[in-house]
Design an enzyme around this catalytic site. Sequence first.
Site, short mmCIF file in Angstrom:
data_model
loop_
_atom_site.label_atom_id
_atom_site.label_comp_id
_atom_site.label_asym_id
_atom_site.label_seq_id
_atom_site.Cartn_x
_atom_site.Cartn_y
_atom_site.Cartn_z
N CYS A 119 -49.83 59.42 -21.48
CA CYS A 119 -49.02 57.94 -21.06
C CYS A 119 -48.25 59.13 -20.13
O CYS A 119 -46.77 59.01 -20.51
CB CYS A 119 -48.22 57.82 -22.49
SG CYS A 119 -49.57 57.68 -23.61
N GLY A 171 -52.63 86.68 -4.57
CA GLY A 171 -52.31 85.40 -2.87
C GLY A 171 -53.01 84.13 -2.24
O GLY A 171 -52.98 83.60 -1.57
N TYR A 207 -55.59 78.80 -13.05
CA TYR A 207 -54.59 78.25 -13.50
C TYR A 207 -54.85 76.84 -13.95
O TYR A 207 -54.48 76.02 -14.45
CB TYR A 207 -53.79 78.00 -12.98
CG TYR A 207 -52.90 79.08 -11.79
CD1 TYR A 207 -52.04 79.86 -12.76
CD2 TYR A 207 -53.46 79.90 -10.67
CE1 TYR A 207 -52.04 81.41 -12.39
CE2 TYR A 207 -53.56 81.42 -10.32
CZ TYR A 207 -52.81 81.64 -11.01
OH TYR A 207 -52.14 83.27 -10.06
C1 LIG Z 1 -49.26 84.57 -10.02
C2 LIG Z 1 -48.94 85.75 -9.54
C3 LIG Z 1 -50.23 86.81 -8.87
C4 LIG Z 1 -51.88 86.10 -8.87
O1 LIG Z 1 -51.78 85.53 -7.42
P1 LIG Z 1 -53.06 84.64 -7.00
O2 LIG Z 1 -52.10 83.62 -6.40
O3 LIG Z 1 -53.71 83.56 -8.50
O4 LIG Z 1 -53.58 85.98 -6.71
C5 LIG Z 1 -50.16 88.12 -8.57
N1 LIG Z 1 -48.77 89.23 -8.83
C6 LIG Z 1 -47.96 88.19 -9.30
C7 LIG Z 1 -46.76 89.11 -10.08
C8 LIG Z 1 -47.66 86.73 -9.88
O5 LIG Z 1 -46.82 86.16 -10.46
#
Ligand SMILES: *Cc1c(COP(=O)(O)O)cnc(C)c1O
Length: 417
Positions: free
Chosen positions: A342, A239, A371
């Site tokens: 489109c 995150g 992503y």
């Molecule tokens: C998507 C996700 C991550 C990675 O999130 P980032 O924001 O890319 O670091 C880590 N753990 C879980 C469970 C996720 O769903």
Amino acid sequence: MHHFTYRAGELYAEDLSVQSLATEYGTPLYVYSTATFKRHFQAFDSAFADLPHLTCFSVKANSNLCILRLLSEQGAGMDIVSGGELFRALSAGVPAQKIVYSGVGKRPGEIAEALLADILMFNVESLEELRRINDIALDLGKTARISLRINPDVDPLTHPYISTGLKQNKFGLDIEQSLEAYQLASTLPCIEPVGIDCHIGSQLTNIEPFLEALRRIKDFLAQLKTIGVKIRFLDLGGGLGITYDQEDPPHPKVFGQTLVRELQGMDLTLILEPGRVIAGNTGILVTEVVYTKSTKSKEFVIVDAAMNDLIRPALYQSFHRIDEVRPRQRPAKKVDVVGPICESSDFLARDRELPEVRSGELLAVFSAGAYGFTMSSQYNSRPRAAEILVDGTNVVLARKRETYNDLVALERQCLKK
Ligand SMILES: *Cc1c(COP(=O)(O)O)cnc(C)c1O
């Protein structure tokens, strides 16, 4: 920090000219930098050096086999969310003992595959899932190591579509239910509760929500002790955000030091699941201008990359920096950079100040390493872009550009007999 820089008036990926790469491989083209991947992984991982820890790259951020192998060679484990990602991680040579499996909807077949591979642990998100893993493990004569994913109900202060740790989100178990869930886990014969897990959202630019979640988990761990459950792993998810535009997220080093301080003396192995902070700025999407057009209200730059290649602007109104591959010093204009699809949401940038560009010229869309390709599709029957990985003056074709035949390879014509 990344290795996409301007030298003598043109953009380079490490030591290779992006213009020449585009000439050789065509556009739209994902270009990744090996040195940037290594640097980002090491910066993140070393921030936790003072604690026993395992950095599990979030495969969904960038799941190309070359990338998974590169990170695995740097010591990374993997955080997976599907059987397909398990297959990718194992194919790339990642040791099963470095794989953790997250996600709210693990299907029986996927659970069995992960048990047979003997992954490190499942991050379990519901009581029903817990019982199902137990049943499948029983059938297979295995024991499943598990963490329960706790929903700590903290606001990550990010885009609502990428916040996951609020009460109303589908992820994890309420902290109030969790004690009961651990009690159940310890009575199930083929379940070994070894950890606790949370992941509160993505693109967090502030450290406070992480600390808040951690404090709630620490309180909960004290409760867990009273019922005799001994935890070895603390998984804090991913995150941590990156700079797309003006954001100023904490440096991984500061992030690491702050968490490590909070965890002193806890006798736990820390697990981290970074995705974006490792991969986001390791890649660019190179696209060619197809047309420009002016209407009464807008100027459009129509490029050959679209929302099927990079959906983040359409999906989250995300900002991606866009620059010329060969800056020509023409005056700037406010434009929408749009693709050929489109849909009105098919844009890469809106109302963006950009020097005037002409058809045939190249643009680089920055911060496209996470992503980006993984969320791409074939919408409008557009073959997916190629991905290349640069290392100094070397380059490998990490994924071929799809062909028209790839578009229909799995289909039948259903002709009448
Ligand atoms: C998507 C996700 C991550 C990675 O999130 P980032 O924001 O890319 O670091 C880590 N753990 C879980 C469970 C996720 O769903």
